[in-house]
Design a protein around this motif. Structure first.
Motif, PDB file in Angstrom:
ATOM      1  N   HIS A  56       0.835  -1.207   0.000  1.00 43.60           N
ATOM      2  CA  HIS A  56       0.000   0.000   0.000  1.00 43.60           C
ATOM      3  C   HIS A  56       0.868   1.254   0.000  1.00 43.60           C
ATOM      4  CE1 HIS A  56      -3.597  -2.272   0.921  1.00 43.60           C
ATOM      5  NE2 HIS A  56      -3.022  -2.811   1.978  1.00 43.60           N
ATOM      6  N   LEU A  57       0.550   2.202  -0.858  1.00 39.07           N
ATOM      7  CA  LEU A  57       1.261   3.490  -0.813  1.00 39.07           C
ATOM      8  C   LEU A  57       0.308   4.684  -0.734  1.00 39.07           C
ATOM      9  CD1 LEU A  57       4.338   3.465  -3.270  1.00 39.07           C
ATOM     10  CD2 LEU A  57       4.354   3.731  -0.789  1.00 39.07           C
ATOM     11  N   ALA A  58      -0.950   4.494  -1.187  1.00 37.47           N
ATOM     12  CA  ALA A  58      -1.857   5.636  -1.360  1.00 37.47           C
ATOM     13  C   ALA A  58      -2.127   6.377  -0.050  1.00 37.47           C
ATOM     14  CB  ALA A  58      -3.174   5.168  -1.979  1.00 37.47           C
ATOM     15  N   GLU A  59      -2.395   5.603   0.994  1.00 37.88           N
ATOM     16  CA  GLU A  59      -2.741   6.233   2.274  1.00 37.88           C
ATOM     17  C   GLU A  59      -1.563   7.069   2.786  1.00 37.88           C
ATOM     18  OE1 GLU A  59      -4.017   4.814   6.745  1.00 37.88           O
ATOM     19  OE2 GLU A  59      -3.510   3.299   5.258  1.00 37.88           O
ATOM     20  N   CYS A  60      -0.372   6.502   2.664  1.00 38.52           N
ATOM     21  CA  CYS A  60       0.825   7.208   3.138  1.00 38.52           C
ATOM     22  C   CYS A  60       1.090   8.450   2.288  1.00 38.52           C
ATOM     23  CB  CYS A  60       2.017   6.258   3.112  1.00 38.52           C
ATOM     24  SG  CYS A  60       3.500   6.979   3.814  1.00 38.52           S
ATOM     25  N   ARG A  61       0.873   8.295   0.980  1.00 38.29           N
ATOM     26  CA  ARG A  61       1.089   9.448   0.102  1.00 38.29           C
ATOM     27  C   ARG A  61       0.148  10.598   0.476  1.00 38.29           C
ATOM     28  NH1 ARG A  61       2.474  10.236  -6.209  1.00 38.29           N
ATOM     29  NH2 ARG A  61       2.148  12.452  -6.152  1.00 38.29           N
ATOM     30  N   LYS A  62      -1.111  10.238   0.727  1.00 39.02           N
ATOM     31  CA  LYS A  62      -2.089  11.271   1.131  1.00 39.02           C
ATOM     32  C   LYS A  62      -1.654  11.947   2.420  1.00 39.02           C
ATOM     33  CE  LYS A  62      -6.099   9.114  -0.648  1.00 39.02           C
ATOM     34  NZ  LYS A  62      -6.963   8.066  -0.122  1.00 39.02           N
ATOM     35  N   TYR A  63      -1.173  11.137   3.362  1.00 38.22           N
ATOM     36  CA  TYR A  63      -0.736  11.657   4.655  1.00 38.22           C
ATOM     37  C   TYR A  63       0.441  12.631   4.477  1.00 38.22           C
ATOM     38  CZ  TYR A  63       1.256  11.823   9.304  1.00 38.22           C
ATOM     39  OH  TYR A  63       1.764  12.270  10.498  1.00 38.22           O
ATOM     40  N   VAL A  64       1.436  12.209   3.675  1.00 45.78           N
ATOM     41  CA  VAL A  64       2.629  13.048   3.462  1.00 45.78           C
ATOM     42  C   VAL A  64       2.230  14.351   2.763  1.00 45.78           C
ATOM     43  CG1 VAL A  64       4.820  13.201   2.182  1.00 45.78           C
ATOM     44  CG2 VAL A  64       4.292  11.145   3.513  1.00 45.78           C
ATOM     45  N   GLU A  65       1.303  14.238   1.808  1.00 49.59           N
ATOM     46  CA  GLU A  65       0.850  15.433   1.089  1.00 49.59           C
ATOM     47  C   GLU A  65       0.171  16.422   2.045  1.00 49.59           C
ATOM     48  OE1 GLU A  65      -1.373  14.616  -2.525  1.00 49.59           O
ATOM     49  OE2 GLU A  65      -2.437  16.516  -2.251  1.00 49.59           O
TER      50      GLU A  65
END
Ligand code: FE2
Length: 241
Positions: free
Chosen positions: A207-216
């Protein structure tokens, strides 16, 4: 959903402690694609005293998985790589061309034992550079000496090393301390890549999407783009970051 590129995962089937078979690999690839990932560098472990997959077999297994993925309607591009566990033996393997760099670039993903002292990590990465490669330090948050002395990360970056952290670490899956450390590094602009280090479909899934959203949300769109897409793309194109 914004596109991401994963530069560190164990999705190649039957070669290490990651995916055991093609079915599991396909499930992992589906999870990755649903998470916005279209390009993946497969990085099976290359360890001393292990039966490691050779570059020739790595390319053949990658090609086979690529074809099965496309046959199953999974729209993803796969590249060869390795996660090199540093030792004198694996360093010799790297120099003889027995280890895959990341997508055929000059970048090499390097890991160490979690209790290795910083001095050993520093000297090893210096050796990798001396052999003409650009080291990417895998999951920096795992090395206890570095975690105790965050300033060491700046030393590594200043000497030309690149830093990867695992998405699960940022998201708190390995505890508050690890999450805090990774976020401190992102804030100080000392991280170049966020990757999954995926090994399975559940506990360590790609999974990367959740982390990407968080970092953004926390560090801005530019930072998220850099860590999840732009820098990984530079690796695939063998460009300097
Ligand atoms: Fe890994």
């Amino acid at each position: 959903m914004l596109e991401s590129i994963d530069i560190h995962c164990h999705i190649m089937p039957g070669v290490d402690d990651g995916s055991p078979d093609t079915d599991t690999s396909l499930k992992m690839l589906k999870i990755a694609v649903e998470s916005g990932v279209r390009n993946i560098i497969l990085t099976p472990h290359h360890k001393p005293m292990h039966h490691n997959v050779s570059p020739k077999h790595n390319a053949a297994y990658r090609q086979k998985l690529q074809e099965v993925a496309w046959d199953n309607g999974i729209n993803v591009n796969l590249y060869s790589g390795n996660e090199m566990y540093f030792s004198d033996d694996t360093m010799a393997d790297l120099e003889c061309g027995n280890i895959c760099t990341l997508a055929g670039s000059d970048y090499v993903l390097v890991e160490f034992h979690p209790t290795n002292p910083y001095k050993a990590i520093h000297n090893a990465l210096y050796q990798v550079q001396g052999a003409g490669f650009t080291p990417v330090l895998a999951h920096v948050e795992r090395y206890s000496d570095v975690v105790s002395h965050p300033a060491y990360v700046r030393d590594l970056v200043d000497m030309g090393c690149y830093i990867q952290v695992n998405a699960n670490s940022i998201m708190g899956k390995y505890g508050f301390g690890t999450a805090h450390f990774t976020k401190k590094l992102i804030k100080e602009d000392l991280v170049h890549f966020v990757a999954t280090d995926a090994h399975d479909t559940v506990r360590r899934a790609p999974h990367l999407a959740e982390c990407r959203k968080y970092v953004e949300r926390k560090y801005g769109l530019d930072t998220a783009d850099r860590l999840f897409y732009d820098n990984p793309l530079s690796v695939i194109h063998n460009e300097i970051i």
